[in-house]
Motif scaffolding. Structure first.
Motif, short mmCIF file in Angstrom:
data_model
loop_
_atom_site.label_atom_id
_atom_site.label_comp_id
_atom_site.label_asym_id
_atom_site.label_seq_id
_atom_site.Cartn_x
_atom_site.Cartn_y
_atom_site.Cartn_z
N MET A 191 -14.92 2.10 -14.20
CA MET A 191 -13.77 1.61 -13.45
C MET A 191 -14.20 0.51 -12.48
O MET A 191 -15.25 0.60 -11.86
N ASN A 192 -13.39 -0.55 -12.38
CA ASN A 192 -13.66 -1.60 -11.40
C ASN A 192 -12.93 -1.28 -10.10
O ASN A 192 -11.76 -0.88 -10.11
N VAL A 193 -13.64 -1.46 -9.00
CA VAL A 193 -13.13 -1.02 -7.70
C VAL A 193 -13.22 -2.17 -6.71
O VAL A 193 -14.17 -2.95 -6.73
N LEU A 194 -12.22 -2.23 -5.82
CA LEU A 194 -12.21 -3.23 -4.74
C LEU A 194 -12.14 -2.52 -3.39
O LEU A 194 -11.29 -1.64 -3.19
N ILE A 195 -13.02 -2.91 -2.49
CA ILE A 195 -12.97 -2.40 -1.11
C ILE A 195 -12.51 -3.55 -0.22
O ILE A 195 -13.08 -4.64 -0.28
N LEU A 196 -11.49 -3.30 0.60
CA LEU A 196 -11.02 -4.33 1.52
C LEU A 196 -11.64 -4.11 2.90
O LEU A 196 -11.56 -3.00 3.44
N GLY A 197 -12.21 -5.15 3.47
CA GLY A 197 -12.80 -5.07 4.80
C GLY A 197 -14.17 -5.72 4.83
O GLY A 197 -14.68 -6.19 3.80
N SER A 198 -14.78 -5.74 6.01
CA SER A 198 -16.05 -6.48 6.13
C SER A 198 -17.02 -5.86 7.12
O SER A 198 -17.96 -6.52 7.56
N GLY A 199 -16.80 -4.59 7.48
CA GLY A 199 -17.66 -3.99 8.50
C GLY A 199 -18.71 -3.05 7.94
O GLY A 199 -18.92 -2.95 6.73
N GLY A 200 -19.36 -2.34 8.87
CA GLY A 200 -20.34 -1.34 8.50
C GLY A 200 -19.68 -0.21 7.71
O GLY A 200 -20.29 0.37 6.80
N ARG A 201 -18.44 0.08 8.06
CA ARG A 201 -17.68 1.10 7.32
C ARG A 201 -17.59 0.73 5.84
O ARG A 201 -17.86 1.54 4.96
N GLU A 202 -17.23 -0.52 5.58
CA GLU A 202 -17.06 -0.95 4.19
C GLU A 202 -18.41 -1.00 3.46
O GLU A 202 -18.48 -0.68 2.28
N ILE A 219 -9.13 -4.63 -11.74
CA ILE A 219 -9.45 -3.57 -10.76
C ILE A 219 -8.44 -2.43 -10.87
O ILE A 219 -7.23 -2.68 -10.92
N SER A 220 -8.91 -1.18 -10.92
CA SER A 220 -7.95 -0.06 -11.00
C SER A 220 -7.90 0.80 -9.75
O SER A 220 -7.08 1.71 -9.69
N LEU A 221 -8.77 0.53 -8.77
CA LEU A 221 -8.71 1.33 -7.54
C LEU A 221 -9.09 0.45 -6.36
O LEU A 221 -10.08 -0.29 -6.43
N VAL A 222 -8.27 0.52 -5.31
CA VAL A 222 -8.51 -0.29 -4.12
C VAL A 222 -8.65 0.63 -2.91
O VAL A 222 -7.78 1.48 -2.69
N ILE A 223 -9.72 0.46 -2.16
CA ILE A 223 -9.90 1.24 -0.93
C ILE A 223 -9.66 0.31 0.24
O ILE A 223 -10.30 -0.74 0.35
N VAL A 224 -8.72 0.69 1.10
CA VAL A 224 -8.38 -0.17 2.24
C VAL A 224 -9.18 0.32 3.44
O VAL A 224 -8.95 1.43 3.94
#
Ligand code: AMP
Ligand code: GLY
Length: 423
Positions: free
Chosen positions: A1-12, A63-68
């Motif tokens: 599965m292709n995944v996208l994470i949105l954000g730019s910090g240490g959390r991401e 992409i089939s899953l996005v984590i915000v």
């Protein structure tokens, strides 16, 4: 599965680091990401609040899953945007829809929700510019210190705690009549001051079922001994040593279950993380705030303690099948120390060359405000790196982080030397 994470910090970076270990992962994308996320996936130069750009990226990269990661896109309705779009509606989004994101986006909404569902929290009343005089009267009825909260998102700066009644009145006027925090303070929640020790609990929920994640405690002030200005967080530890089994059972019974059940009763769908900002008063939990996302730097100690496949848990969340999953943790404690740019949380410079990351042993470096330039990693934000370690207990973990911090340097680097000092 292709995944996208949105954000730019240490959390991401921490989420990307963990997902990169999953057998279920095909390609990982992070938007916009940082120099650390570029090591475990592909960064896309897109802002998480630019929904149209996010859409194009999701389609073109299959992409089939996005984590915000952060709250802004959630409060602005990114999940609703996906559901309303023919081409995106089947993409799983980890992060609640706009309505539920109000738990973080509006302090008043959160307070009303808690009162309605009998979730323990500080007594409060809310006011607008038209009811300023009533606000003064309410302040007079309380004892110092006075807690004033801008209703809306104010980048973590919207809460004021004042010792003197007249100052509280002045600030209330500044917030309501002079828009101290812009639109965010058009409404202000005034609440009873709670005296206790803070900690945070987290769940991942599909709206029906939930799994508990490790708890954590973060250190928000810039200065040692919890002094000075508030920051996004200067360090964190997990688990919290004073959170006994008995106390955590109270949290589950009085806070977590009523929250999940309350969302169901109010027909508010929720898919994603819930962050419970708690304060322990006489061994009883009270909710200080909800966040509709994970914390930063809490994620940098929570995620490394999860043994289970996080992508598998995300997929189960998207399919509303979290009840079929069990989550396993590592027994070790984790601690993280945040290295920040000199001047942060006020003005600071960017573009400083970071040295020493390669020399780290027995710690994990999660990058936050960093970027790549001419094959070097440079600073690109206030919070720059989170140095996380495992240990038998939080002290042992902290010791390793501090030993490794010594090896890292950039001009005007700053960090707190006393994470965990109060425990
Ligand atoms: P919040 O943005 O609501 O989490 O508030 C920011 C910080 O203000 C919290 O982490 C607490 O340290 C403090 N705070 C908020 N509400 C209260 C309260 N009712 N009593 C004491 N401290 C509070
Ligand atoms: N570290 C606090 C937060 O993420 O809200």
């Amino acid at each position: 599965m292709n995944v996208l994470i949105l954000g730019s910090g240490g959390r991401e970076h921490a989420i990307a680091w963990k997902l990169n270990q999953s057998n279920l992962l095909n390609k990982l994308f992070i938007a916009p990401g940082n120099a650390g996320t570029a090591e475990v996936g592909r960064n896309l130069n897109i802002q998480p609040t630019d929904f149209n750009e996010v859409k194009q990226a999701v389609i073109s990269n299959n992409i089939s899953l996005v984590i915000v990661g952060p709250e802004d896109p959630l409060v602005l309705g990114i999940h609703d945007y996906f559901l309303a779009d023919e081409m995106l509606k089947d993409v799983m989004v980890i992060g609640p829809q706009k309505k539920a994101a109000q738990l973080e986006g509006s302090k008043e909404f959160a307070k009303k929700f808690m009162i309605k569902h009998q979730i323990p929290t500080a007594k409060y009343k809310s006011f607008t510019a038209d009811s300023l005089a009533e606000g003064y009267t309410f302040l007079e009825s309380l004892n110092a210190p006075y807690v004033l909260k801008a209703d809306g998102l104010a980048a973590g700066k919207g809460v004021l705690i004042l010792k003197i009644l007249q100052e509280a009145k002045n600030e209330l006027k500044e917030m309501l009549s002079n828009q101290k925090f812009g639109k965010a303070s058009a409404k202000v929640v005034i609440e009873e001051f709670l005296d206790g020790i803070e900690l945070s609990c987290f769940v991942l929920t599909d709206g029906i079922n939930y799994v508990n994640l490790p708890n954590a405690k973060d250190y928000k002030r810039i200065g040692e001994g919890d002094t000075g200005l508030n920051t996004g967080g200067m360090g964190a530890i997990s688990p919290v040593p004073f959170a006994s089994k008995e106390f955590l059972e109270k949290v589950e019974k009085q806070v977590i279950i009523p929250t999940i059940e309350g969302l169901k009763k109010d027909e508010i769908p929720y898919q994603g993380f819930i962050f419970f900002g708690l304060i322990m008063v006489n061994n009883e939990p009270k909710v200080i705030e909800y966040n509709c996302r994970m914390g930063d730097p809490e994620t940098e100690v929570v995620i490394p303690r999860i043994k289970s496949d996080l992508l598998e848990l995300f997929i189960a969340t998207g399919e509303h099948k979290l009840n079929t999953k069990k989550i396993e943790f590592y027994k070790e404690s984790a601690a993280t120390v945040m290295l920040v740019s000199g001047g942060y949380p006020e003005a600071y410079e960017k573009g400083k060359i970071i040295k020493g990351i390669d020399a780290i042993e027995n710690s994990i470096v999660f990058q936050a405000g960093t970027a790549n330039k001419n094959d070097k990693i440079i600073t690109n934000g206030g919070r720059v790196l989170a140095v996380t370690s495992y240990g038998e207990n939080f002290k042992d973990a902290l010791k390793k982080s501090y030993q490794n911090v010594e090896k890292i340097s950039f001009e005007k680097m700053n960090f707190r030397k006393d994470i965990g000092f109060d425990l």
